[in-house]
Scaffold this motif. Sequence first.
Motif, short mmCIF file in Angstrom:
data_model
loop_
_atom_site.label_atom_id
_atom_site.label_comp_id
_atom_site.label_asym_id
_atom_site.label_seq_id
_atom_site.Cartn_x
_atom_site.Cartn_y
_atom_site.Cartn_z
N GLY A 36 0.81 -1.21 0.00
CA GLY A 36 0.00 0.00 0.00
C GLY A 36 0.84 1.26 0.00
O GLY A 36 1.61 1.50 -0.93
N GLU A 37 0.70 2.06 1.06
CA GLU A 37 1.47 3.29 1.16
C GLU A 37 2.97 3.03 1.04
O GLU A 37 3.71 3.85 0.48
N ASP A 38 3.42 1.89 1.57
CA ASP A 38 4.84 1.58 1.55
C ASP A 38 5.39 1.32 0.16
O ASP A 38 6.61 1.36 -0.05
N ARG A 39 4.52 1.05 -0.80
CA ARG A 39 4.97 0.77 -2.17
C ARG A 39 4.48 1.82 -3.16
O ARG A 39 4.68 1.67 -4.37
N ALA A 77 -5.24 2.22 -0.24
CA ALA A 77 -5.94 2.27 -1.53
C ALA A 77 -5.81 3.64 -2.17
O ALA A 77 -5.55 3.75 -3.38
N LYS A 78 -5.97 4.68 -1.39
CA LYS A 78 -5.86 6.04 -1.93
C LYS A 78 -4.44 6.33 -2.42
O LYS A 78 -4.24 6.99 -3.44
N ALA A 79 -3.44 5.83 -1.69
CA ALA A 79 -2.05 6.04 -2.09
C ALA A 79 -1.76 5.34 -3.41
O ALA A 79 -1.07 5.88 -4.28
N VAL A 133 -12.14 5.01 -3.38
CA VAL A 133 -11.34 5.26 -4.57
C VAL A 133 -12.20 5.23 -5.83
O VAL A 133 -13.30 4.68 -5.84
N ASN A 134 -11.68 5.83 -6.89
CA ASN A 134 -12.40 5.91 -8.15
C ASN A 134 -11.95 4.86 -9.16
O ASN A 134 -12.47 4.83 -10.28
#
Length: 259
Positions: free
Chosen positions: A112-115, A163-165, A191-192
């Motif tokens: 997620g944010e980490d990648r 998800a947003k990231a 998310v879209n």
Amino acid sequence: MNINKIKNSKNNFKLIVITAYDALFAKLFEKESHMILVGDSLNMSFAGKPDTLSATLDQMIYHTNAVCTGAPSAFVICDMPFGSYINKDEALRNCIEVYSKTQAAAVKIEGGEDRADIIKHLTSNSIAVMGHIGLMPQYVRSEGGYLVRGKTAEDIEQLVKDAKAIEAAGAFSIVLEGVKTQAAREVTQAVNIPVIGIGAGNVTDGQVLVWSDMLGFFEDFKPKFVKRYLMGGEAVRKAVKQYAQEVQNGIFPSKEEEY
């Protein structure tokens, strides 16, 4: 199916995704699926290993080539194996190798944010990326097993951030695995881009299953989220037993199978 149609499926129709590892089954799945994922799950169901971690880039390229050959019009995604995207430069180099050696339309990356910075680097260099959050098989050893996510408000909040990231980094879709249904609902709404569930209830924008699970060929265990649409292992054993009996009894080959 192309990336624009995949993105536009959000709130319009459910996406059908199934794994495949060879040309034979890819050809069978091509017409009924929107995307075919060459998952590193092949390391377990195809190669008999205990987890996905020992899958190699060469393996993934070999199987992706086979799938692309069997389903030439399919949107094929290559699962990037463990250790192939530990930093931005190595990730780009390995994804370029996938693109140059196969007809894959995209790659899949866990994290997620980490990648997110790695995903951004890839999408900025014309690599289409599907994200993967929630229960992530490549994290099995660091997290102490296959753990269901989204059980607390804090974890749901983290999944939404992940998800947003990934969306902000340019991914065209996200696989959401092994999460509570409420968490899946909140992630999908946050998310879209389409969210493809596996063990995430029916509130996501589509579903993905491993073919050998859904067709009953992998029999060592059945995850809770799997529905078997065919008892494939049982059917194959029955057919092979009949073949063996007919050979022993001189029934096969008959006059119909002679030149």
